[in-house]
Write a protein that holds these residues in place. Structure first.
Motif, short mmCIF file in Angstrom:
data_model
loop_
_atom_site.label_atom_id
_atom_site.label_comp_id
_atom_site.label_asym_id
_atom_site.label_seq_id
_atom_site.Cartn_x
_atom_site.Cartn_y
_atom_site.Cartn_z
N GLN A 330 49.86 94.93 62.10
CA GLN A 330 50.72 95.43 63.16
C GLN A 330 51.19 94.31 64.08
O GLN A 330 52.34 94.29 64.52
CB GLN A 330 49.99 96.51 63.98
CG GLN A 330 49.80 97.81 63.23
CD GLN A 330 49.11 98.87 64.08
OE1 GLN A 330 48.21 99.55 63.63
NE2 GLN A 330 49.53 99.00 65.32
N GLY A 331 50.30 93.39 64.39
CA GLY A 331 50.65 92.33 65.32
C GLY A 331 51.69 91.37 64.78
O GLY A 331 52.64 91.01 65.48
N PHE A 332 51.52 90.96 63.52
CA PHE A 332 52.44 90.00 62.94
C PHE A 332 53.73 90.65 62.42
O PHE A 332 54.81 90.09 62.55
CB PHE A 332 51.77 89.24 61.79
CG PHE A 332 50.88 88.11 62.24
CD1 PHE A 332 51.42 86.98 62.83
CD2 PHE A 332 49.50 88.17 62.06
CE1 PHE A 332 50.60 85.93 63.25
CE2 PHE A 332 48.68 87.12 62.47
CZ PHE A 332 49.24 86.00 63.06
N LEU A 333 53.60 91.82 61.78
CA LEU A 333 54.74 92.42 61.10
C LEU A 333 55.32 93.64 61.82
O LEU A 333 56.36 94.15 61.42
CB LEU A 333 54.32 92.85 59.68
CG LEU A 333 53.75 91.77 58.76
CD1 LEU A 333 53.49 92.36 57.39
CD2 LEU A 333 54.67 90.57 58.67
N ARG A 334 54.62 94.13 62.85
CA ARG A 334 55.00 95.38 63.50
C ARG A 334 55.06 96.51 62.46
O ARG A 334 55.89 97.41 62.55
CB ARG A 334 56.35 95.24 64.21
CG ARG A 334 56.31 94.24 65.36
CD ARG A 334 57.66 94.09 66.02
NE ARG A 334 57.59 93.08 67.08
CZ ARG A 334 58.67 92.52 67.62
NH1 ARG A 334 59.87 92.85 67.22
NH2 ARG A 334 58.52 91.61 68.57
N LEU A 335 54.17 96.41 61.50
CA LEU A 335 54.08 97.41 60.43
C LEU A 335 52.79 98.17 60.60
O LEU A 335 51.70 97.59 60.58
CB LEU A 335 54.13 96.73 59.05
CG LEU A 335 53.93 97.63 57.84
CD1 LEU A 335 55.06 98.65 57.75
CD2 LEU A 335 53.88 96.78 56.56
N ARG A 336 52.90 99.47 60.77
CA ARG A 336 51.72 100.29 60.99
C ARG A 336 51.36 101.03 59.71
O ARG A 336 52.22 101.62 59.05
CB ARG A 336 51.97 101.30 62.11
CG ARG A 336 50.72 102.05 62.50
CD ARG A 336 50.98 102.92 63.71
NE ARG A 336 49.79 103.68 64.07
CZ ARG A 336 49.78 104.63 64.97
NH1 ARG A 336 50.88 104.94 65.62
NH2 ARG A 336 48.67 105.28 65.25
N MET A 337 50.08 101.00 59.34
CA MET A 337 49.59 101.66 58.15
C MET A 337 48.32 102.41 58.51
O MET A 337 47.47 101.88 59.24
CB MET A 337 49.30 100.63 57.05
CG MET A 337 48.78 101.21 55.75
SD MET A 337 48.35 99.92 54.53
CE MET A 337 49.97 99.28 54.13
#
Length: 435
Positions: A330-337
């Motif tokens: 989330q921090g690096f990619l702003r991708l939440r899983m």
């Protein structure tokens, strides 16, 4: 995902910080430090401590103490960065570095988390084998079921996660207290082992093992983890509130890492008392250590305690590695899983090589893969430590919460030491094929 959305959003500021007595306010901050402490006593650290204790007795307790002091200072910087900026380390890297550099740091952080998980997979599988006789390759596959544990804890709330990890740490501690009672180490020799000796530098083999203990103790994922999970606390965001939060968070991590020091020291002390004193020679394999405990200590419960502690170490580490992975992504990619999906991906990438190596090369291959995972961690560590120290010294980011000069000087010295030690470990691995 909006730029301002925090990692672990479902737990963000979910734990209230009261305004009562000192102990009542501090109690709200107890927990993150113990999640971090797990990384300093996970299965990846056991082999080196056992090898050092079995070969050189109590002498390398100095290395255990030094690595723990380094960890305490770095995690204190993590607490200061997280609370001062409202960002975790991964977010701070994304904010500050060009996209290619940030992406590269993400890849390295993911490799470190997979390497950490690999050590946990192998350690848990060995624990299952020692306790229940389950073949290693089946034990590796069974470790995938820990996703159910993650799902259960996630649904119960973040305090349940912290309680589970704290319970596992308590189990580990109780097991080693039992082992030490059986081993009856020399108190005078233990105290002497904490004092530095020139022999650590002049003896090449002793220096190598000391470097291994130092290089494998500070885990890259812990730096990301700590800066993320502190945001589960709903502290006041004005300056006095943040100063108090930094104070309590630092105290929490210092106490927890002091406890981790005792556990790590106990592993080496046990090896020294049980193996070195009895002249068994160097023991580097966890299975061999388990097999020798009963005949050397004269108690059937000794190997059982060892296996239970190893299994508890693997289970607790699996929870923290999953959260670290989520924070990094989330921090690096702003991708939440979802945590469960994240767990399946990370564990799958750890299980596949572990299962293949065990099928092809057996237990010896598993032990070598455990070593390889530590080399990967050593290679990645500077890429997490250097940004942490850089941001902690940046007055634009930290404002009035910038770390004091003495802390920054020590942090730079520790960073250079870690880089040098880990570079030597990697160089030796490339040169000799072992670590």
């Amino acid at each position: 995902m909006p730029a301002g959305e925090p990692s672990l959003a479902e737990s963000h500021r979910s734990i209230a910080v009261g305004s009562g007595s000192f102990m009542r306010r501090f109690a709200a901050f107890i927990g993150p430090g113990f999640l971090v402490a797990v990384g300093y006593m996970d299965p990846g650290n056991w082999a080196t401590s056992i090898a050092g204790g079995s070969e050189f007795g109590y002498t390398l307790l100095t290395a255990v103490l030094l690595s723990s002091l380094m960890a305490i200072l770095l995690q204190a910087l993590c607490a200061r960065l997280a609370i001062a900026t409202g960002r975790d380390l991964a977010q701070a890297c994304r904010d500050s570095y060009p996209r290619p550099a940030s992406f590269g740091l993400w890849v390295l952080a993911e490799l470190a988390i997979i390497a950490t998980d690999l050590a946990e997979v192998i350690g848990t599988a060995i624990g299952l084998q020692l306790l229940f006789g389950i073949p290693l390759v089946y034990g590796v596959v069974i470790t995938a079921l820990d996703v159910l544990l993650i799902l259960y804890l996630q649904q119960r709330g973040f305090r349940w996660v912290e309680a589970f990890v704290a319970a596992m740490i308590l189990v580990i501690a109780i097991c080693f207290v039992g082992e030490l009672i059986l081993a009856q180490p020399s108190v005078a020799a233990v105290l002497e082992g904490f004092l530095p000796t020139p022999e650590i530098v002049t003896n090449e083999r002793m220096l190598y093992l000391a470097l291994g203990i130092l290089g494998a103790t500070v885990m890259p994922h812990n730096l990301y983890l700590h800066t993320g999970i502190l945001h589960t606390r709903a502290y006041n965001e004005d300056e006095p509130g943040r100063r108090q939060a930094i104070q309590f968070a630092t105290l929490d991590s210092t106490i927890a890492l002091g406890f981790a020091l005792l556990v790590n020291a106990s592993i080496l002390i046990l090896a020294a008392a049980a193996f070195h004193t009895n002249g068994t020679g160097p023991i580097e394999d966890l299975t061999d250590a388990h097999a020798l405990l009963e005949p050397l200590l004269g108690a059937a419960i000794a190997p059982i305690l060892f296996a239970v502690a190893l299994l508890a170490s693997g289970l607790s580490s699996t929870v923290t590695a999953t959260m670290a992975g989520q924070i990094v992504m989330q921090g690096f990619l702003r991708l939440r899983m979802p945590l469960v999906a994240r767990r399946l991906v990370t564990r799958g990438l750890a299980i596949i090589p572990a299962a293949v190596i065990i099928v092809l090369y057996g237990e010896k291959g598993a032990a070598e893969l455990l070593v390889l995972s530590q080399v990967v961690l050593s290679l990645q560590l500077p890429f997490a430590v250097v940004p942490l120290v850089q941001f902690s010294a940046d007055r634009r980011k930290m404002g009035s919460f910038r770390a004091p000069a003495w802390m920054l000087v020590l942090a730079v010295a520790i960073s250079l030491l870690i880089i040098g030690l880990n570079a030597k470990l990697v160089y030796d691995f490339i040169l000799t094929g072992s670590a």
